[in-house]
Design a protein around this motif. Structure first.
Motif, PDB file in Angstrom:
ATOM      1  N   VAL A   3      -0.459   7.119  -2.929  1.00 33.57           N
ATOM      2  CA  VAL A   3      -0.990   5.778  -2.656  1.00 33.57           C
ATOM      3  C   VAL A   3      -2.465   5.923  -2.300  1.00 33.57           C
ATOM      4  CG1 VAL A   3      -0.588   3.603  -1.463  1.00 33.57           C
ATOM      5  CG2 VAL A   3       1.268   5.265  -1.623  1.00 33.57           C
ATOM      6  N   PRO A   4      -3.342   5.896  -3.292  1.00 29.48           N
ATOM      7  CA  PRO A   4      -4.755   6.161  -3.038  1.00 29.48           C
ATOM      8  C   PRO A   4      -5.358   5.136  -2.075  1.00 29.48           C
ATOM      9  CG  PRO A   4      -4.318   5.881  -5.402  1.00 29.48           C
ATOM     10  CD  PRO A   4      -3.054   5.593  -4.686  1.00 29.48           C
ATOM     11  N   GLY A   5      -6.175   5.619  -1.181  1.00 30.29           N
ATOM     12  CA  GLY A   5      -6.928   4.720  -0.305  1.00 30.29           C
ATOM     13  C   GLY A   5      -6.161   4.252   0.921  1.00 30.29           C
ATOM     14  N   VAL A   6      -4.889   4.624   1.046  1.00 30.56           N
ATOM     15  CA  VAL A   6      -4.122   4.230   2.231  1.00 30.56           C
ATOM     16  C   VAL A   6      -3.826   5.484   3.049  1.00 30.56           C
ATOM     17  CG1 VAL A   6      -2.001   3.158   3.065  1.00 30.56           C
ATOM     18  CG2 VAL A   6      -3.078   2.313   0.975  1.00 30.56           C
ATOM     19  N   VAL A  24      -2.233   8.764   1.468  1.00 32.74           N
ATOM     20  CA  VAL A  24      -0.837   9.168   1.325  1.00 32.74           C
ATOM     21  C   VAL A  24      -0.600   9.939   0.020  1.00 32.74           C
ATOM     22  CG1 VAL A  24       1.539   8.327   1.133  1.00 32.74           C
ATOM     23  CG2 VAL A  24      -0.065   7.193   2.688  1.00 32.74           C
ATOM     24  N   GLU A  75       4.654   2.692  -6.621  1.00 27.78           N
ATOM     25  CA  GLU A  75       3.889   2.638  -5.372  1.00 27.78           C
ATOM     26  C   GLU A  75       4.481   1.574  -4.443  1.00 27.78           C
ATOM     27  OE1 GLU A  75      -0.747   2.097  -4.927  1.00 27.78           O
ATOM     28  OE2 GLU A  75      -0.280   3.192  -6.742  1.00 27.78           O
ATOM     29  N   TYR A  93       7.801   2.678  -3.060  1.00 21.81           N
ATOM     30  CA  TYR A  93       7.598   3.708  -2.033  1.00 21.81           C
ATOM     31  C   TYR A  93       7.241   3.061  -0.693  1.00 21.81           C
ATOM     32  CZ  TYR A  93       5.962   8.142  -0.022  1.00 21.81           C
ATOM     33  OH  TYR A  93       5.799   9.248   0.757  1.00 21.81           O
ATOM     34  N   LEU A  94       6.287   2.139  -0.721  1.00 26.17           N
ATOM     35  CA  LEU A  94       5.859   1.482   0.522  1.00 26.17           C
ATOM     36  C   LEU A  94       6.998   0.638   1.111  1.00 26.17           C
ATOM     37  CD1 LEU A  94       2.286   0.372  -0.606  1.00 26.17           C
ATOM     38  CD2 LEU A  94       2.838   2.222   0.967  1.00 26.17           C
ATOM     39  N   LEU A 116      -1.666  -3.496   1.552  1.00 25.41           N
ATOM     40  CA  LEU A 116      -2.041  -2.086   1.690  1.00 25.41           C
ATOM     41  C   LEU A 116      -2.593  -1.531   0.378  1.00 25.41           C
ATOM     42  CD1 LEU A 116       0.720  -0.216   3.749  1.00 25.41           C
ATOM     43  CD2 LEU A 116      -1.656  -0.606   4.380  1.00 25.41           C
ATOM     44  N   PHE A 139      -6.011  -2.933  -0.247  1.00 20.55           N
ATOM     45  CA  PHE A 139      -6.954  -2.238   0.639  1.00 20.55           C
ATOM     46  C   PHE A 139      -7.312  -0.871   0.086  1.00 20.55           C
ATOM     47  CE2 PHE A 139      -7.520  -3.900   5.076  1.00 20.55           C
ATOM     48  CZ  PHE A 139      -7.320  -5.211   4.693  1.00 20.55           C
ATOM     49  N   GLY A 140      -6.283  -0.156  -0.325  1.00 20.20           N
ATOM     50  CA  GLY A 140      -6.505   1.177  -0.883  1.00 20.20           C
ATOM     51  C   GLY A 140      -7.367   1.102  -2.125  1.00 20.20           C
ATOM     52  N   PHE A 141      -7.090   0.102  -2.923  1.00 20.14           N
ATOM     53  CA  PHE A 141      -7.827  -0.128  -4.167  1.00 20.14           C
ATOM     54  C   PHE A 141      -9.311  -0.391  -3.876  1.00 20.14           C
ATOM     55  CE2 PHE A 141      -9.105  -3.454  -7.311  1.00 20.14           C
ATOM     56  CZ  PHE A 141      -8.985  -2.704  -8.473  1.00 20.14           C
ATOM     57  N   GLY A 160     -10.768   0.406  -1.130  1.00 22.44           N
ATOM     58  CA  GLY A 160     -11.290   1.496  -0.310  1.00 22.44           C
ATOM     59  C   GLY A 160     -12.269   2.372  -1.062  1.00 22.44           C
ATOM     60  N   GLU A 161     -11.968   2.620  -2.314  1.00 23.51           N
ATOM     61  CA  GLU A 161     -12.834   3.479  -3.133  1.00 23.51           C
ATOM     62  C   GLU A 161     -14.264   2.934  -3.178  1.00 23.51           C
ATOM     63  OE1 GLU A 161     -13.116   5.285  -7.657  1.00 23.51           O
ATOM     64  OE2 GLU A 161     -11.624   3.760  -7.214  1.00 23.51           O
TER      65      GLU A 161
END
Ligand SMILES: Nc1ncnc2c1ncn2[C@@H]1O[C@H](COP(=O)(O)OP(=O)(O)OP(=O)(O)O)[C@@H](O)[C@H]1O
Ligand SMILES: [Mg+2]
Lengths: 261, 455
Positions: free
Chosen positions: A96-99, A144, B403, B406-407, B420, B423-425, B427-428
């Motif tokens: 899970v990139p970025g988390v 993660v 994904e 999994y979460l 989430l 956010f992760g997306f 985040g880059e």
């Protein structure tokens, strides 16, 4: 006798998209606090069973039922099942990139407890559990599973298990990808979690005896062709290791022949 | 020159007389009046964009924008206390604590500006463009129109709105950082529009001299209101040798507002410029962002983050223009689209002959969060040199099912799992920002919008 913790009856499941049947009548009963192992050849449906228990939407249950603490869970969403106490340690954990692990786990714990968990308490707990599993604290800030080695991914699964304290832990090949030392650390971790939480039942999917040396099963099942074809005590695992799967396959085949006649 | 141009389209309330009146009212010098009028004539001569044009293929501005529908913003009086500002800004400004200077523009006027004495003494200028014209006329004259300078005569739908901004620019921001001066905390600008139907034309000019450093955060915020406003903005950034500039415009206009922005960067030798365009608000938003690597060793990062809901339309048109060798540019735009949101990205890397040893990258990624959302992504390269490293990538994808499972298998409900992943997306993009406080603010804004959408 009280209801078993998990009762799977005549479970049939197929790939929802194309109707390929994978589980063809699984029967399984587990009591709280017990350890069951499932062994079986590649492609026999072990991971599918674990994901169907967790509610993966790619599979559709076409017959049978899964009772958890006496109630059917097959219509529940994966997150509801998890909050009810079902945990799956994935054979192939998802990136899970970025988390960050910390953010992920804090969100999961807050969801489980129904309230925001305190940042500082949470952090202490996370660090403590990471230590127990021999993980460097810097991991908490890493995305993660993103770029993790095979062994790191598996440890991370058990870290999550330790944090979420489930009632039923399904572990899908947690041992594969771990070196001998890591296997020992992780197994010790699992046993520690069980000590603290003696009601937790473990369904352990594995190909090898080596993990069962550390975590001794009460019951061993053999899965072939989408069904449990044989169940027995811990000695069954030794027998399988010595003889391979052919003999159970042949037996199962013979049984199927008989059934057809 | 004016009478040789034929006015091709209806300019509505945006007339030449209005430019004259505006310039006179502000008591501007003759050169600026001329500058405005020339821009106006180009604006009037340029055609309205239509979807037949390649650069406007997915954005139907014509049906959304009518020049008759707006009025000019009234001039507003200065304000001394934050609590006297429009309500949408008060809390936010009071809570923003890391800044080297603050400026607030309400409709057409800057009503509040602050800069520490220390920076003022070092020669830093941070004021409205209107005031800068009075107090630093030579500086403004030197820099206004250096980065945004449509070639004379060559008018098109693509030059139209930059020119419109030049013609009617009011309020605005002028930042000048003298040689070697480092401004640590960001300069913070807030702009708001108080009523629907108002047209505003903020112009920002940021000049960082040799080895100077500065960050500017430009928040454009207004309340949701029936019938939107219109903002034709423009920014020019000039990074001189070894300068370091961060520029973060955050578009959060109320629903219904149309936002068109024409932003230009010039990076001289070894200068480093980072821009992050955050687009969350408005009905239709189009940002036309270009950077020119004019000096060897210059490095520009063009970052973008957009999140659409409802029927929001968010369009980005970018150009990474490599004019000198040994320069680098790195573009990363990421967008998430909910409901019937529509994202458009059209990017170009252009490497001039002789711009050897260029490193240029361009990536646009889109995450569709609903079945009715849409994204069109068209990356492009035009390479005139042979010793270069360039690449472009574009993706449009949905939430990854594995994904999400999994979460969710950890007890996280679907909406939160989505949050989430988003956010992760993002985040880059956000992790590339050096300004930690600003990064946190951006995560907060994204979260707020995601939560609001869920209701
Ligand atoms: N989503 C899917 N789509 C198509 N086929 C699937 C899907 N999931 C599982 N299968 C098929 O179902 C069978 C059982 O797969 P599963 O992963 O459950 O096996 P396994 O017992 O866990 O094997 P291994 O020991 O190799 O991990 C395999 O043939 C697999 O290819
Ligand atoms: Mg498997």
């Amino acid at each position: 006798m009280a209801d078993p913790l998990l009762k799977i009856t005549n479970l049939h499941a197929e790939v929802a998209e194309d109707g390929t049947e994978i589980l063809r009548g699984v029967d399984l009963e587990m009591e709280a606090g017990k350890i069951h192992a499932i062994m079986g050849p590649n492609g026999s449906g072990k991971s599918t069973l674990s994901k169907v228990i967790s509610g993966h939407p790619v599979y559709e249950v076409t017959d049978g039922d899964i009772l958890f603490r006496g109630e059917s869970i097959i219509d529940m969403e994966p997150d509801e099942r998890a909050r009810a106490g079902v945990f799956l340690a994935f054979q192939y954990p998802v990136e899970v990139p970025g988390v960050s692990i910390a953010n992920f786990m804090r969100t999961a714990l807050s969801a489980k407890r129904g309230e925001e968990v305190d940042v500082f308490d949470f952090h202490d707990e996370l660090v403590e559990k990471m230590e127990m599993l021999g993980m460097e604290p810097v991991f908490a800030e890493r995305s993660v599973n993103d770029g993790f080695s095979g062994g790191e991914k598996k440890r991370n699964e058990i870290l999550q298990l330790a944090m979420l304290e489930p009632v039923l832990a399904v572990m899908d090949e947690t041992d594969s990808g771990l070196d001998i030392d890591a296997l020992q650390v992780v197994s010790a971790g699992i046993n520690k979690i069980r000590e603290q939480n003696s009601d937790m039942a473990v369904l352990l999917i594995t190909h090898y005896q080596r993990m069962l040396n550390y975590i001794e099963p009460d019951v061993v099942h053999v899965m072939v062709g989408g069904r449990i074809v044989r169940s027995g005590g811990p000695e069954l695992a030794h027998e399988l290791e010595a003889k391979g799967y052919d003999w159970v396959k042949n037996e199962a085949g013979a049984e199927a022949e008989l059934a057809r006649i | 020159m004016a009478d040789t141009l034929t006015t091709s389209s209806d300019t509505g309330v945006f007339t030449r007389d209005q430019v004259e009146m505006l310039s006179a009212r502000k008591g501007e010098p003759e050169w600026l009046r001329q500058h405005r009028l020339e821009a106006y004539d180009r604006f009037a001569a340029a055609p309205m964009p239509t979807m037949r044009e390649e650069t406007w293929r997915y954005t139907d501005l014509g049906s959304a924008l009518s020049f008759d529908a707006y009025e000019f913003a009234a001039e507003t009086k200065p304000v001394t206390a934050i609590r006297d500002l429009p309500a949408v800004l008060v809390d936010e400004i009071e809570h923003a604590d890391d800044y080297s200077g603050r400026m607030v523009q309400v409709d057409g006027s800057v009503v509040l500006r602050e800069l520490s004495d220390e920076l003022r003494e070092k020669g830093v200028v941070f004021t409205s463009l209107d005031v800068a014209v009075q107090e630093h006329p030579e500086l403004v004259r030197q820099y206004l129109g250096t980065a945004l300078r449509p070639e004379e005569g060559e008018v098109s739908a693509d030059t139209k709105f930059g020119d419109l901004n030049t013609a009617f620019a009011s309020g605005g921001t002028f930042v000048y950082i003298p040689k070697g001066v480092r401004v640590e905390a960001p300069l913070r600008v807030w702009r708001t529009i108080t009523r629907p139907g108002v047209a505003v034309f903020p112009r920002t000019v940021i000049v960082a001299e040799e080895e100077a450093e500065v960050s500017v955060v430009d928040q454009m915020v207004s309340a949701d209101a029936e019938g939107g406003a219109f903002c034709a903005a423009s920014t020019e950034i000039i990074g001189e040798e070894l300068a370091r500039v961060n520029y973060i415009p955050v578009q959060r206009w109320g629903n219904g507002t149309i936002h068109l922005s024409t932003d230009r960067v010039i990076a001289r030798r070894d200068a480093r410029v980072t821009s992050l365009h955050v687009t969350l608000g408005g009905a239709l938003s189009r940002v036309d962002a270009q950077c020119r690597m004019e000096g060897p060793g210059s490095h520009v990062d063009l970052l973008g983050l957009y999140l659409a809901e409802g029927k929001q339309h968010i369009d980005h048109e970018t150009l990474q223009d490599h004019l000198s060798p040994h320069a680098a540019s790195n573009l990363l735009f990421k967008g998430a689209l909910m409901d019937e949101g529509h994202g458009v990205f059209r990017g170009m890397i252009r490497v001039a002959p002789g711009a050897q040893r260029t490193n240029a990258y361009q990536t646009n990624r889109n995450l569709l969060l609903s079945n009715s959302a849409r994204a069109d992504s068209l990356p492009n390269l035009e390479i005139g040199a042979d010793d270069v490293r360039c690449s472009h990538a574009a993706t449009v994808g949905q939430l990854d099912k594995e994904e999400m499972f999994y979460l969710m298998s950890r007890g996280i409900p679907k909406e939160e799992a989505t949050r989430l992943v988003v956010f992760g997306f993002f985040g880059e993009v956000l992790e590339q920002l050096e300004l930690e406080g600003v990064r946190k603010d951006m995560y907060g804004l994204v979260e707020r919008k995601l939560l609001r959408n869920r209701r």
